[in-house]
Scaffold this active site. Structure first.
Site, PDB file in Angstrom:
ATOM      1  N   ASP A  12       0.819  -1.039   0.126  1.00 39.63           N
ATOM      2  CA  ASP A  12      -0.101  -0.134  -0.068  1.00 39.63           C
ATOM      3  C   ASP A  12       0.868   1.305   0.160  1.00 39.63           C
ATOM      4  O   ASP A  12       0.599   2.256   0.717  1.00 39.63           O
ATOM      5  CB  ASP A  12      -1.008   0.147   1.338  1.00 39.63           C
ATOM      6  CG  ASP A  12      -2.074   1.095   1.073  1.00 39.63           C
ATOM      7  OD1 ASP A  12      -2.286   1.605   0.197  1.00 39.63           O
ATOM      8  OD2 ASP A  12      -2.653   1.474   2.134  1.00 39.63           O
ATOM      9  N   HIS A  60      -2.618   0.351  11.778  1.00 40.05           N
ATOM     10  CA  HIS A  60      -2.512  -1.014  11.464  1.00 40.05           C
ATOM     11  C   HIS A  60      -0.756  -1.393  11.181  1.00 40.05           C
ATOM     12  O   HIS A  60      -0.261  -0.447  10.798  1.00 40.05           O
ATOM     13  CB  HIS A  60      -3.091  -1.419  10.045  1.00 40.05           C
ATOM     14  CG  HIS A  60      -3.106  -0.286   9.087  1.00 40.05           C
ATOM     15  ND1 HIS A  60      -4.232   0.325   8.629  1.00 40.05           N
ATOM     16  CD2 HIS A  60      -2.216  -0.041   8.353  1.00 40.05           C
ATOM     17  CE1 HIS A  60      -3.727   1.317   7.811  1.00 40.05           C
ATOM     18  NE2 HIS A  60      -2.527   1.153   7.475  1.00 40.05           N
ATOM     19  N   ARG A  83       2.895  12.740  10.439  1.00 38.09           N
ATOM     20  CA  ARG A  83       1.513  12.778   9.823  1.00 38.09           C
ATOM     21  C   ARG A  83       0.955  11.406  10.326  1.00 38.09           C
ATOM     22  O   ARG A  83       1.435  10.278   9.907  1.00 38.09           O
ATOM     23  CB  ARG A  83       1.778  12.473   8.099  1.00 38.09           C
ATOM     24  CG  ARG A  83       0.406  12.298   7.468  1.00 38.09           C
ATOM     25  CD  ARG A  83       0.605  11.848   6.108  1.00 38.09           C
ATOM     26  NE  ARG A  83      -0.591  11.771   5.298  1.00 38.09           N
ATOM     27  CZ  ARG A  83      -1.225  10.545   5.081  1.00 38.09           C
ATOM     28  NH1 ARG A  83      -0.888   9.369   5.832  1.00 38.09           N
ATOM     29  NH2 ARG A  83      -2.126  10.471   4.208  1.00 38.09           N
ATOM     30  N   ASP A 127      -1.648   8.632  10.265  1.00 40.91           N
ATOM     31  CA  ASP A 127      -2.362   8.246   9.381  1.00 40.91           C
ATOM     32  C   ASP A 127      -3.775   7.617   9.675  1.00 40.91           C
ATOM     33  O   ASP A 127      -3.738   7.149  10.717  1.00 40.91           O
ATOM     34  CB  ASP A 127      -1.708   7.098   8.577  1.00 40.91           C
ATOM     35  CG  ASP A 127      -2.236   6.425   7.313  1.00 40.91           C
ATOM     36  OD1 ASP A 127      -2.570   7.218   6.212  1.00 40.91           O
ATOM     37  OD2 ASP A 127      -2.494   5.059   7.431  1.00 40.91           O
ATOM     38  N   GLU A 161      -4.430  12.906   9.221  1.00 44.39           N
ATOM     39  CA  GLU A 161      -5.264  12.868   8.265  1.00 44.39           C
ATOM     40  C   GLU A 161      -6.639  12.276   8.589  1.00 44.39           C
ATOM     41  O   GLU A 161      -6.609  11.007   8.958  1.00 44.39           O
ATOM     42  CB  GLU A 161      -4.470  11.656   7.419  1.00 44.39           C
ATOM     43  CG  GLU A 161      -5.059  11.295   5.940  1.00 44.39           C
ATOM     44  CD  GLU A 161      -5.249  10.031   5.559  1.00 44.39           C
ATOM     45  OE1 GLU A 161      -5.306   9.762   4.293  1.00 44.39           O
ATOM     46  OE2 GLU A 161      -5.207   9.039   6.318  1.00 44.39           O
ATOM     47  N   HIS A 211      -0.980  12.093  -2.791  1.00 40.48           N
ATOM     48  CA  HIS A 211      -0.754  10.794  -3.212  1.00 40.48           C
ATOM     49  C   HIS A 211      -1.830   9.951  -3.336  1.00 40.48           C
ATOM     50  O   HIS A 211      -2.110   8.705  -4.111  1.00 40.48           O
ATOM     51  CB  HIS A 211       0.255   9.834  -2.608  1.00 40.48           C
ATOM     52  CG  HIS A 211      -0.285   9.728  -1.274  1.00 40.48           C
ATOM     53  ND1 HIS A 211      -0.659  10.768  -0.084  1.00 40.48           N
ATOM     54  CD2 HIS A 211      -0.553   8.439  -0.622  1.00 40.48           C
ATOM     55  CE1 HIS A 211      -1.386  10.120   0.746  1.00 40.48           C
ATOM     56  NE2 HIS A 211      -1.018   8.656   0.804  1.00 40.48           N
ATOM     57  N   ARG A 271      -4.033   4.855  -8.180  1.00 48.61           N
ATOM     58  CA  ARG A 271      -3.628   5.804  -7.568  1.00 48.61           C
ATOM     59  C   ARG A 271      -1.990   5.859  -8.165  1.00 48.61           C
ATOM     60  O   ARG A 271      -1.446   6.998  -7.937  1.00 48.61           O
ATOM     61  CB  ARG A 271      -3.606   5.777  -5.851  1.00 48.61           C
ATOM     62  CG  ARG A 271      -4.906   5.780  -5.686  1.00 48.61           C
ATOM     63  CD  ARG A 271      -4.979   5.526  -3.950  1.00 48.61           C
ATOM     64  NE  ARG A 271      -4.487   4.413  -3.664  1.00 48.61           N
ATOM     65  CZ  ARG A 271      -4.096   3.865  -2.375  1.00 48.61           C
ATOM     66  NH1 ARG A 271      -4.566   4.730  -1.401  1.00 48.61           N
ATOM     67  NH2 ARG A 271      -3.900   2.786  -1.962  1.00 48.61           N
TER      68      ARG A 271
HETATM   69  C1  GLC Z   1      -3.979   6.831   4.143  1.00 50.75           C
HETATM   70  C2  GLC Z   1      -3.217   6.870   3.171  1.00 50.75           C
HETATM   71  C3  GLC Z   1      -3.413   5.947   2.082  1.00 50.75           C
HETATM   72  C4  GLC Z   1      -3.577   4.719   2.531  1.00 50.75           C
HETATM   73  C5  GLC Z   1      -4.294   4.384   3.706  1.00 50.75           C
HETATM   74  C6  GLC Z   1      -4.105   3.188   4.533  1.00 50.75           C
HETATM   75  O1  GLC Z   1      -5.434   7.194   3.879  1.00 50.75           O
HETATM   76  O2  GLC Z   1      -3.167   8.217   2.678  1.00 50.75           O
HETATM   77  O3  GLC Z   1      -2.514   5.924   0.779  1.00 50.75           O
HETATM   78  O4  GLC Z   1      -4.145   3.686   1.738  1.00 50.75           O
HETATM   79  O5  GLC Z   1      -4.098   5.585   4.739  1.00 50.75           O
HETATM   80  O6  GLC Z   1      -3.230   3.156   5.342  1.00 50.75           O
END
Ligand code: GLC
Length: 632
Positions: A122, A165, A263, A265, A307, A375, A500
């Site tokens: 990912d 995770h 950041r 996530d 985020e 991204h 993406r």
């Molecule tokens: C956040 C990231 C994304 C990722 C997701 C899962 O949203 O920006 O790219 O797929 O987390 O970790």
């Protein structure tokens, strides 16, 4: 001997005084989730991490405590990039910093670089080890050298902290698979479908098409594992105090390597409670609050960027309050969506209503991160009420945006692809680089110079609007030179299903090296963005401590945004006029409530153009943006 002992003692005294003032709150929050379990061990870990902080970072801690608004200045210009796309490995990064410095970048978000599975990762958001750099990006030493090189140039480094995770190759997951119950309890693992089935009743899927269902069957364990995102990303169980302590420890270890901005996530997902939506639960805020306190305590030079990709009303609460702050920075997600919406509809009313709704009463240390692209995909999370108010049916409108940015709507200038396209619900999101979505790709294919000029103007408008709109602007690497979509990802079997990667391409150094040749559209984009950056630095109405409002204009294609200091009661302001259409417009603005606007002559910071609102209508060119102030 004395000379070195003194600063150390001072640092220690300061740490103890922070401890005294912050620990009681930390303890209260900790107890609310975990009772007494593991608290002593947790505190020992904090002390240990503080004692491992280098002298340079301790000095930085002090500097930033003395200048707590360091990240809110107008000089802050962000960029996000993938190390492998930009310079192959960390070894080459220091030499690439000249380019970023020339552009004016002072904050660099490096996409995930920690150990990750070979192919299914990912984009690095499946972390296998939070302490070790994946060898594809170089060595741990090269990473540390890179951070020092950034700091020497006053560039802050932002890194992801993926807290929801781990990858299924993380040591904890491996031990859980081997049957170690202590590690199994760090995840959500079930031998039958009873609890997973209950969970599915109330919790939406994040990737309904690419990774349907919230659980993944693991044949080795003969069990179901909670995997909110992809099947190889195992959700952590924060009800287990060991998880919280170890994640906090990993965070501080990263901070001790010199990371300035974390950041965080996918924050809203980190606490699960059966029978709820498992999004934005109160315990999530408790955990973020604790992370904030431990950073303020142990590594106060560092700040948190959250985020939170949620509906607008669910985002600002992650700033917390003045007394109980959570994230310092938050992505202004819906603002980004409304920028693209305005370009497609040539109608700024939804953008204007969003700007009016952005709460003013956020803590003084809080600020937004404004961006046009990143991204990830663009998910069309606009306010449905705002759409209905102006007569748009939300479902039809979403369909229009999806088709427009796919390039399939008649007359669309855009070239993009769909992401998570669901044939049952007709829902989808869109991918593509800023330039391709803005029309540069199509205009080059069509050999249409006029359309090409418009595309360049669109890209510049989006970036300039982000800079003007109270917050830290962050550029997605490559957008500043107008890079187009890269369709080659479909030949990589591990990427082919994830569109993406259309906009996660190698940085085009050849194009960047021709940035002085203004006959090239990419160079024109660079020059325009560079110019806006230069103007914004040191500008008192730019930066992050302002409040925004809008005034109605005589044409929905043109927005009038007022930028005023958040705290000071003054009539002074910056007036931003932006035309989101390809037509020249003549507009009037009702300045009735703002006599100051009518009384003065306004000067555009970019071109020096003079405007008097009280007189003739204002003429504004296609996609033009005027940043107007009154000369003092
Ligand atoms: C956040 C990231 C994304 C990722 C997701 C899962 O949203 O920006 O790219 O797929 O987390 O970790």
């Amino acid at each position: 001997m004395r000379q070195t002992a003194q600063p150390e003692q001072r640092h220690h005294r300061e740490f103890l005084s922070r401890w005294e003032s912050m620990e009681p709150t930390l303890q209260k929050l900790y107890r609310s989730l975990y009772g007494e379990v593991g608290y002593t061990q947790f505190c020992d870990m904090l002390r240990l991490r503080w004692s491992a902080r280098s002298d340079e970072l301790l000095d930085l801690d002090r500097d930033r405590l003395e200048h707590p608004t360091w990240y809110q200045e107008s000089s802050m210009i962000g960029m996000m990039l993938y190390v492998d796309n930009f310079s192959d490995t960390f070894a080459g990064m220091p030499a690439r910093l000249d380019y970023l410095e020339e552009l004016g970048v002072t904050y660099l978000h490096i996409m995930p670089v920690f150990d990750m599975p070979e192919s299914l990762n990912d984009g690095g958001y499946a972390v296998s080890d939070f302490t070790s750099i994946d060898e594809r990006f170089g060595t741990n030493e090269q990473f540390d050298t890179f951070i020092c090189a950034c700091h020497e140039r006053n560039i802050s480094v932002c890194l992801d902290f993926v807290l929801n995770h781990t990858s299924d190759e993380h040591a904890w997951a491996v031990k859980a698979r081997e049957g170690d119950k202590r590690y199994a309890s760090r995840y959500f693992i079930y031998q039958d479908r009873t609890l997973p089935d209950q969970y599915e009743q109330t919790v939406n899927e994040v990737f309904p098409v690419l990774a349907p269902g919230n659980f993944t069957y693991n044949a080795h364990m003969e069990s179901w594992v909670l995997t909110t995102f992809n099947h190889y990303q195992w959700d952590l169980n924060y009800q287990n105090p060991d998880v919280f302590r170890e994640m906090a420890s990993a965070l501080l270890q990263m901070a001790n390597r010199g990371v300035d901005i974390f950041r965080f996530d996918a924050i809203p997902y980190i606490w699960k409670q059966w029978g709820t939506s498992c999004r934005n639960l109160p315990q999530v805020h408790t955990i973020i609050r604790m992370f904030r306190i431990i950073l303020e305590l142990v590594a106060p030079a560092t700040i948190i960027k959250g985020e939170v990709v949620m509906a607008p009303q669910d985002v600002a609460p992650y700033f917390g309050t003045e007394q109980a702050p959570e994230c310092h920075l938050l992505y202004n997600v819906t603002f980004m969506v409304e920028l693209w919406n305005s370009l497609a509809t040539r109608d700024t009313r939804m953008l204007s209503s969003l700007i009016t709704d952005i709460p003013d009463n956020i803590p003084s240390g809080a600020c937004w991160v404004n961006y046009a692209r990143c991204h990830d995909d663009i998910g069309w999370g606009f306010s449905e009420d705002a759409a209905r108010t102006i007569g748009f049916d939300p479902f039809q409108h979403k369909r229009f945006l999806i088709m427009f940015y796919l390039g399939a709507y008649p007359g669309s200038f855009s070239r993009g692809e769909l992401y998570e396209s669901d044939p049952k619900t007709l829902d989808a999101r869109n991918c593509g680089t800023c330039a391709s979505l803005c029309g540069l790709e199509k205009s080059l294919q069509d050999r249409d110079e006029y359309q090409m000029e418009l595309a360049v103007k669109r890209i510049a408008l989006l970036h300039a609007f982000c800079m003007a709109a109270n917050g830290i602007p962050v550029i997605y690497s490559g957008d500043e030179i107008g890079q187009l979509n890269d369709y080659s990802y479909i030949y990589d079997m591990h990427k082919a299903r994830d569109s993406r990667y259309l906009h996660r391409q190698k940085f085009d150094w050849a194009a960047a090296s021709r940035r002085g040749d203004l006959s090239l559209p990419g160079s024109q984009v660079f020059r325009k963005i560079h110019r806006f950056i230069t103007i914004s630095k040191g500008q008192r109405f730019m930066g992050s401590s302002h409040r925004l409002s809008t005034l109605k204009t005589s044409d929905v294609g043109v927005i009038c945004m007022l930028v005023r200091p958040r705290k000071l009661e003054t009539a002074e302001m910056m007036v931003v006029l932006a035309n989101f259409t390809e037509h020249q417009k003549q507009i009037t603005i009702d300045t009735g409530g703002h006599p100051y606007m009518g009384e003065h002559t306004w000067t555009d910071l970019v071109q020096g153009k003079l405007i008097r609102f009280a007189e003739d209508p204002v003429i504004i060119g296609p996609y033009e943006i005027l940043l107007l102030t009154v000369a003092s």
